[in-house]
Structures are given as structure tokens and as C-alpha cells.
Design an enzyme around this catalytic site. Structure first.
Site, PDB file in Angstrom:
ATOM      1  N   GLU A 243      11.946  -0.210   5.132  1.00  0.00           N
ATOM      2  CA  GLU A 243      12.604  -1.365   5.063  1.00  0.00           C
ATOM      3  C   GLU A 243      12.160  -2.819   5.091  1.00  0.00           C
ATOM      4  O   GLU A 243      12.548  -3.707   4.384  1.00  0.00           O
ATOM      5  CB  GLU A 243      13.777  -1.359   6.243  1.00  0.00           C
ATOM      6  CG  GLU A 243      15.103  -0.477   6.038  1.00  0.00           C
ATOM      7  CD  GLU A 243      15.780  -1.236   4.699  1.00  0.00           C
ATOM      8  OE1 GLU A 243      15.988  -2.435   4.342  1.00  0.00           O
ATOM      9  OE2 GLU A 243      16.261  -0.264   3.772  1.00  0.00           O
TER      10      GLU A 243
ATOM     11  N   GLN B 103      -2.804 -12.069   7.720  1.00  0.00           N
ATOM     12  CA  GLN B 103      -2.827 -11.775   6.339  1.00  0.00           C
ATOM     13  C   GLN B 103      -2.276 -13.027   5.427  1.00  0.00           C
ATOM     14  O   GLN B 103      -2.958 -13.506   4.581  1.00  0.00           O
ATOM     15  CB  GLN B 103      -2.325 -10.350   6.008  1.00  0.00           C
ATOM     16  CG  GLN B 103      -2.382 -10.059   4.473  1.00  0.00           C
ATOM     17  CD  GLN B 103      -1.971  -8.715   4.300  1.00  0.00           C
ATOM     18  OE1 GLN B 103      -2.778  -7.733   4.388  1.00  0.00           O
ATOM     19  NE2 GLN B 103      -0.871  -8.543   3.941  1.00  0.00           N
TER      20      GLN B 103
ATOM     21  N   HIS C  27       9.055  -3.523   3.441  1.00  0.00           N
ATOM     22  CA  HIS C  27       8.657  -3.633   2.056  1.00  0.00           C
ATOM     23  C   HIS C  27      10.053  -3.915   1.372  1.00  0.00           C
ATOM     24  O   HIS C  27       9.854  -4.749   0.263  1.00  0.00           O
ATOM     25  CB  HIS C  27       8.046  -2.534   1.524  1.00  0.00           C
ATOM     26  CG  HIS C  27       6.807  -1.934   2.160  1.00  0.00           C
ATOM     27  ND1 HIS C  27       7.022  -0.917   2.871  1.00  0.00           N
ATOM     28  CD2 HIS C  27       5.690  -2.390   2.199  1.00  0.00           C
ATOM     29  CE1 HIS C  27       5.646  -0.722   3.574  1.00  0.00           C
ATOM     30  NE2 HIS C  27       4.783  -1.536   2.930  1.00  0.00           N
TER      31      HIS C  27
ATOM     32  N   MET D 264       0.858  -1.168  -0.024  1.00  0.00           N
ATOM     33  CA  MET D 264      -0.104  -0.050   0.236  1.00  0.00           C
ATOM     34  C   MET D 264       1.002   1.102  -0.011  1.00  0.00           C
ATOM     35  O   MET D 264       0.351   2.249   0.184  1.00  0.00           O
ATOM     36  CB  MET D 264      -0.970  -0.018   0.974  1.00  0.00           C
ATOM     37  CG  MET D 264      -1.992  -1.207   1.280  1.00  0.00           C
ATOM     38  SD  MET D 264      -3.439  -1.001   2.081  1.00  0.00           S
ATOM     39  CE  MET D 264      -2.991  -0.847   3.847  1.00  0.00           C
TER      40      MET D 264
END
Ligand code: AMP
Length: 284
Positions: free
Chosen positions: A36, A156, A38, A31
Site C-alpha cells: 500500500e 533517502q 508504493h 524495488m
């Protein structure tokens, strides 16, 4: 230079050409407001794939609170530079109308505890249905060989793993370890909203996980006692947890006893921010 693509037609063309040339296609869904955490996913994708697509899309269907969606930090220009530095070849940043055009009518809904407990209890199962819907769409749009997700969002990961199995999606999933600040705070785009004392109080989550880990290493196997130890460590920082739970890592069912691999999930409000974290416990 990294390519910024905004339409499904263009990303499809790009992937089609890459695939024709025998290239492996990796997708890192995000998003945006990259940190770091990501970048570790993007680096891993770059090490394993030829075409590395980073999607940046603040998905409205997974926000239960309009104010939270509004407050979600964004900086696409910076994200594109960071993604490129980490090895992305393409940033896919579609506008909302490209993902949810007029007349859009589909929702991917997983039933049961994996979407109804923990984050699903606090935010409603609709949160994970929003995640499932957008992930299914991104997989349909990009058709990657492999997709990268972070263990930071453990529930998730459980939901996406179940989704891929249930719908026979031809995507390999890679779950990457949680990246932390040097003091242990799990990196999150929301951390920029922690001000003053709240930044220190946010360490309650890692304190809880560490205390629980130490108890397990010292031989504790009782799920409720491990939860109590973690809760107490969080309270010592002045943070009252939303939940602290020892659960089965694939079903999220509560575990009374830790005698193999278990997942400890924690969540708490710290100032204006809701934080989540987790750790794998290895019982003996
Ligand atoms: P988000 O932009 O928050 O939706 O996150 C995009 C992806 O990055 C998700 O798969 C997250 O689990 C992952 N991610 C976020 N923070 C971290 C972190 N601190 N360490 C590892 N992965 C992360």
C-alpha cells in the site's frame, strides 16, 4: 493493460511519444514487492500525470550485504497487476545488465552527514551512493517531469532532494506521507520476514515515535530528552534501538532544541529484519 518495458531504448521511445503529445510524465521508482505504501505513490502519480511509469529494479549497488540482496522479496507478476490497478500505465523492469552494462564506471557520491550518518553509518555511505546513482540513471533513462518518493525513507528523500538541486536535474520531487498498517507499523517490503513475536516487537518503532510526539505536544523541547523518551518506549517492547535522533529535516544535523520543525529518525533490528521509521515533530 499496463505495458512492461525492459530496455532503455523502449522506455525512451514511449516517453518521447507521450511528451510530443503534451502529456505529463510521472516516475515512481521502486524495488518491487509492492504494498500500500508504493500504491499510494502510484495513485498520487496517476492523479497528477498522464503517463505513470513505475520502475521495478532491485538495485544491487545500494545493498551492502549480499545476503540481504539475495533475501529481498520479489514477485513481478503480482507487482504488475497491483501497479496497473493503482493507475500505472507502464512498468519499467530492466534487467541488471541493462542498468549496469559491462564497463559501467560511474558512481554518484554525495559527501557529508546526509550520506554518512544514520543509515549511512550503519550501511556505509555507499548505500546512498548506490541510491543516488540509480536515481540519477532512472531520471536520465525516463526523463520524468515529476518523481514520487515516500517519507518512510526520510534520509533517502533528503539525499535525492540534495542530488536534484546539486546536479540541476529538471525533475520535480513529490514526497508522499508514510502509509502504515492499522496498528501503526510502517509498511515495508521487509515486513514479510517478521514472524511470531517479532511482528509485535516491530511496533516498538511507532511506540517510540508516538511517545516522542506526545512529549513534544506536552511542551518538551530538549532534543536529548525527546530521544530518551522514544528510546524508553522502544525498550518497553524489548527493542534496543540502533539509533534514535532528533535532527534538522534538511541537513540531518542533530538538534539540541525543538522549536520549529524537526525530524525524529529511528532504526532497530527486530528478529532478522532491520526496520526504520521517522516522524516530523512540530515544536512550539
Ligand atoms: P522501495 O521499493 O522500498 O525502494 O520503495 C519505493 C518507494 O516507496 C520509496 O520512495 C519509498 O520511500 C516508498 N515507500 C516504501 N514504503 C512506504 C510506506 N510505507 N509509505 C510511503 N511510501 C513508502
Amino acid at each position: 493493460m499496463v505495458q512492461v518495458t525492459r530496455t532503455v531504448a523502449e522506455i525512451r521511445d514511449e516517453v518521447r511519444m507521450a511528451r510530443r503529445a503534451g502529456r505529463r510524465v510521472g516516475l515512481v521508482p521502486t524495488m518491487g514487492f509492492l504494498h500500500e505504501g508504493h500504491l499510494s505513490l502510484i495513485r498520487r502519480a496517476a492523479a497528477e500525470c498522464d503517463l505513470v511509469i513505475v520502475s521495478i529494479f532491485v538495485n544491487p549497488t545500494q545493498f551492502n550485504d549480499a545476503a540481504d540482496l539475495e533475501a529481498y522479496p520479489r514477485n513481478e507478476e503480482r507487482d504488475v497487476t497491483l501497479a496497473a490497478t493503482a493507475g500505472a500505465t507502464t512498468v519499467f523492469a530492466p534487467p541488471v545488465e541493462e542498468v549496469y552494462p559491462k564497463g559501467f564506471a560511474t558512481s554518484v557520491q554525495l559527501r557529508g552527514p546526509i550520506t554518512e550518518t544514520f543509515e549511512g553509518a550503519v550501511r556505509g555511505p555507499e548505500h546512498f551512493w548506490g541510491v543516488a546513482t540509480v536515481v540519477t540513471k532512472l531520471f536520465g533513462m525516463v526523463q520524468p517531469d515529476v518523481a514520487y518518493f515516500g517519507q518512510k525513507d526520510a534520509q533517502q528523500c533528503v539525499v535525492v532532494t540534495r542530488l536534484v538541486a546539486d546536479l540541476d536535474l529538471a525533475v520535480e520531487l513529490v514526497i508522499c506521507p508514510t502509509v502504515r498498517e492499522s496498528d501503526g507499523l510502517a509498511m515495508s517490503s521487509r515486513n514479510v520476514r517478521l514472524r511470531g513475536d517479532d511482528r509485535d516487537r516491530a511496533l516498538a518503532l511507532i511506540d517510540g515515535l508516538d511517545a516522542a510526539g506526545a512529549a513534544v505536544r506536552a511542551g518538551e523541547t530538549d532534543g536529548a530528552e525527546i530521544e530518551r523518551v522514544a528510546t524508553k518506549a522502544m525498550l518497553a517492547r524489548g527493542v534496543d534501538a540502533d539509533y534514535v535522533a532528533v535532527v534538522d529535516p534538511t541537513t540531518l544535523a542533530p538538534l539540541a532544541r525543538v522549536d520549529g520543525r524537526a525530524l525524529l529518525v529511528v532504526a532497530a533490528h527486530v528478529g532478522p529484519v532491520r526496520l526504520i521509521d521517522n516522524a516530523i515533530l512540530e515544536g512550539i
